[in-house]
Design a protein around this motif. Structure first.
Motif, PDB file in Angstrom:
ATOM      1  N   THR A 251      33.547  22.094  78.542  1.00 28.52           N
ATOM      2  CA  THR A 251      32.808  20.955  78.008  1.00 28.52           C
ATOM      3  C   THR A 251      31.631  20.608  78.893  1.00 28.52           C
ATOM      4  N   SER A 252      31.842  20.680  80.225  1.00 29.85           N
ATOM      5  CA  SER A 252      30.767  20.283  81.124  1.00 29.85           C
ATOM      6  C   SER A 252      29.589  21.254  81.042  1.00 29.85           C
ATOM      7  N   PHE A 253      29.850  22.475  80.578  1.00 24.92           N
ATOM      8  CA  PHE A 253      28.739  23.409  80.372  1.00 24.92           C
ATOM      9  C   PHE A 253      28.159  23.273  78.970  1.00 24.92           C
TER      10      PHE A 253
ATOM     11  N   VAL B  87      28.925  21.458  87.496  1.00 19.48           N
ATOM     12  CA  VAL B  87      30.071  20.715  88.000  1.00 19.48           C
ATOM     13  C   VAL B  87      31.015  21.659  88.736  1.00 19.48           C
ATOM     14  N   LEU B  88      31.443  21.241  89.920  1.00 19.66           N
ATOM     15  CA  LEU B  88      32.516  21.975  90.607  1.00 19.66           C
ATOM     16  C   LEU B  88      33.773  21.115  90.543  1.00 19.66           C
ATOM     17  N   PHE B  89      34.758  21.607  89.799  1.00 17.73           N
ATOM     18  CA  PHE B  89      35.997  20.842  89.639  1.00 17.73           C
ATOM     19  C   PHE B  89      36.890  21.031  90.856  1.00 17.73           C
ATOM     20  N   GLN B  90      37.906  20.152  90.919  1.00 10.83           N
ATOM     21  CA  GLN B  90      38.731  20.109  92.116  1.00 10.83           C
ATOM     22  C   GLN B  90      39.340  21.466  92.489  1.00 10.83           C
ATOM     23  N   GLY B  91      39.945  22.143  91.523  1.00 10.49           N
ATOM     24  CA  GLY B  91      40.565  23.431  91.852  1.00 10.49           C
ATOM     25  C   GLY B  91      39.664  24.606  91.518  1.00 10.49           C
ATOM     26  N   GLY B  92      38.391  24.329  91.283  1.00 11.07           N
ATOM     27  CA  GLY B  92      37.483  25.389  90.875  1.00 11.07           C
ATOM     28  C   GLY B  92      37.404  25.510  89.360  1.00 11.07           C
TER      29      GLY B  92
END
Lengths: 379, 257
Positions: A251-253, B87-92
């Motif tokens: 979604t963020s992409f 966006v870089l999420f917490q666990g990748g």
């Protein structure tokens, strides 16, 4: 015995002026037999006759959490009764641990609200399922839009993934679907032959197997197998992607999970189910033949001629059409449950379970609707 | 883009899960090119705020503006704005069914018309940037936690975003890897000219990278301050809670005492 004495916890109490003195002795460890603080203090001592609570540990050999919880309870008792307590005499470790446990005050839970009465619960459940339907409808609406985008070649997906899905929902399921359909044909033929032999009408076992399998059982068997095999897999895959934030990452992409994950799965299953069903039909008729030839006088050629006479193209196509619809039901249920999965491992399990239950329920309901409407339409 | 100084502007943002209010009436801005840290104790709503900023959660009230455009995650403009961030999420949160290279390539395939050969080159370059050159063929399950994060970072910068979001970048990393990731964030910021928003509670990171830090307070459900952490730590005018947080709970002098 010496070993037994070693794990005896001793406790005595005496009044010393205005103070109650608790004397510990022996081993205060979890394995030892020891009194409970509340029983000991409440039954034997009237709190109002003392002003202080002291501890004596000169004869104490070893201690662990057992002593700590006793002292903690005793302190709580003293506090409730308004008595001062002093643990200056206790071993240093005990003092530190007790102090540590009191460092952060216990969280006061808010009063649990009264559990709602029966009617409130029914009402709330009704409202919740109504909103749940909302979710389903908007899911199906969005899916329709995205499927059209897919057909116009505008969808965001990777063909490699789609081909992989085609493979895993089609060829890889072929063996199990064939095996179970073969056995189903076998069973029906077996029951049929035994009954029909009473009327010397063995040959009609071909009609029985042919019609039952093409109109109903081929599609339903394939549907039930695929619900357990692929529907659950869809829910678990998408569910664990949800847990892992992979869906959020899509979604963020700006990539729609609906187009990227759901549409190809739905399409793959809708394409593959009719093929599986056709195969199931054929193999089940073959299974029927094995029984017919083996335990009755019907020959191989007679059986096939009879099947050809009994089963029309309409019967075959009706079953195959139904299997396509079942494929849609299975894929939608699996993907919907997966996308609405909670964020922990238990939720993934629940998503898979409810995907299977939902799809089998709807397969049976849809089959009933088809049975009635095909009858009315004269198919 | 216009010349406004604010990259992100948050006005009156109220976040709610069901009946539970996480934060109410948050107002803050993120300037173009700065590293903004969102800090606070566990469970204060840092990650929730990040999810609102990137449009994964819907605000109960208030609005978020990127440049001059109001961010409406469901609207047509939402997509365009989303494409401006990584966006870089917490666990990748790497897509586990794809190899690392495919992960980084996917955004490029979706949003550019580059030829496969070019994409392959870009992917190799981005992976080399995060120190994962030659790891493209591996699958996420074959990587360590730190490598997954770096791979996630390579994916986040695949489209050369204007804004980079990091959710707890140093969580679960050893001090050295965490330090390297911090350095990488700063270098990328300089190289890409990007604006960076980092959610973290790692003090070392906060002091190393933050231009300005926003402290979310779980008790009052508001942001307590918004300034450079080096200035906050000894400023008696700043709320005690913030200074205690920045000093790991060591006693701080309080003018009110």
């Amino acid at each position: 015995m010496a070993t037994n004495e070693a794990i005896q916890a001793g406790l005595s109490a005496r009044g010393d002026g205005s103070a109650l003195v608790l004397t510990f002795s022996g081993s205060w460890i979890l394995e030892s037999d020891r009194p409970l603080a509340r029983d000991f203090l409440q039954t034997k001592h009237d709190a109002s006759s003392f002003e202080a609570l002291h501890f004596e540990v000169d004869q104490l050999a070893t201690w662990d959490t057992a002593l700590l919880i006793f002292v903690r309870d005793a302190c709580a008792w003293a506090e409730a009764a308004g008595i001062k307590y002093r643990f200056g005499d206790l071993p240093e470790g005990v003092r530190n641990m007790i102090r540590l446990s009191q460092a952060v005050p216990e969280m006061k839970h808010r009063e649990q609200p009264e559990p709602p009465d029966f009617f409130t619960q029914v009402g709330e459940d009704a409202i919740r399922s109504y909103h749940g339907m909302d979710g389903y409808f908007s899911f199906i609406g969005q899916l329709t839009i995205d499927l059209f985008a897919f057909l116009r070649g505008k969808a965001q997906l990777r063909w490699k993934d789609f081909l992989f899905l085609l493979q895993s929902t089609g060829p890889k399921a072929l063996l199990i679907v064939s095996l179970l359909s073969f056995l189903t044909g076998l069973i029906i033929a077996f029951i049929g032959v035994i009954q029909l032999q009473k009327f010397a009408a063995d040959i009609y076992v071909a009609d029985l197997v042919g019609l039952a399998v093409t109109r109903e059982l081929g599609a339903v068997m394939a549907g039930v197998i695929m619900a357990g095999r692929t529907g659950a897999a869809f829910a678990a895959q998408i569910g664990s992607m949800q847990v892992n934030e992979e869906v959020d990452a899509l979604t963020s992409f700006g990539i729609s999970p609906m187009q990227f994950l759901v549409a190809p799965r739905v399409l793959a299953l809708v394409l593959m189910m009719p093929l599986l069903c056709a195969c199931a039909d054929f193999v089940a008729i073959l299974g029927g033949m094995v029984v017919a030839v083996a335990i009755s006088d019907v020959s191989f050629v007679q059986y096939f001629n009879q099947v050809e006479q009994a089963v029309g193209l309409n019967d075959l196509l009706a079953g195959i059409f139904k299997s396509g619809v079942f494929g849609l039901i299975i894929a939608v249920a699996g993907c919907y449950r997966g996308l609405n999965c909670g964020r922990d491992a238990t939720a993934v399990g629940q998503a898979a379970t409810s995907a299977v239950v939902t799809s089998i329920t709807w397969i049976v309901i849809a089959d009933a609707i088809f049975a009635v409407s095909f009858h009315i339409l004269g198919i | 883009m216009s010349g406004t100084k604010d990259m992100i502007k948050v006005e009156g943002l109220t976040m709610r899960y069901g009946d539970y209010t996480v934060m109410k009436s948050l107002d803050f801005n993120v300037r173009r090119g700065e590293v903004k840290v969102i800090m606070g104790g566990s469970g204060c709503g840092k990650s929730t705020l990040l999810k609102h900023l990137i449009g994964l959660e819907r605000a109960a009230a208030g609005r978020i503006t990127y440049g001059d455009d109001v961010f409406d995650p469901d609207g047509p403009s939402g997509e365009a704005i989303r494409r401006r961030f990584g966006v870089l999420f917490q666990g990748g949160a790497l897509w586990s069914s794809m190899s690392v290279a495919e992960n980084v390539a996917l955004p490029l395939e979706e949003y550019t018309d580059l030829k496969p050969a070019e994409i392959r080159e870009i992917v190799e370059f981005k992976l080399a940037l995060v120190g994962l050159g030659g790891f493209g063929h591996r699958y996420p399950s074959e990587l360590s936690g730190g490598m997954r994060k770096r791979a996630g970072l390579a994916r986040a910068i695949a489209l050369d975003p204007e804004i980079l979001f990091f959710d707890e970048p140093s969580a679960g990393l050893d001090p050295l890897s965490s330090r390297r990731l911090d350095d990488l964030i700063l270098e990328l910021r300089d190289a890409l000219g990007a604006t960076v928003v980092v959610v973290t509670h790692e003090l070392a990171s906060i002091f190393a990278i933050a231009d300005r830090a926003l402290f979310l307070d779980v008790d009052t459900k508001t942001a307590l301050c918004d300034a450079n952490p080096h200035d906050l730590i000894d400023d008696p005018a700043v709320d005690v809670k913030v200074r205690q947080f920045l000093k790991r709970g060591e006693t701080v002098s309080n003018v009110n005492d």
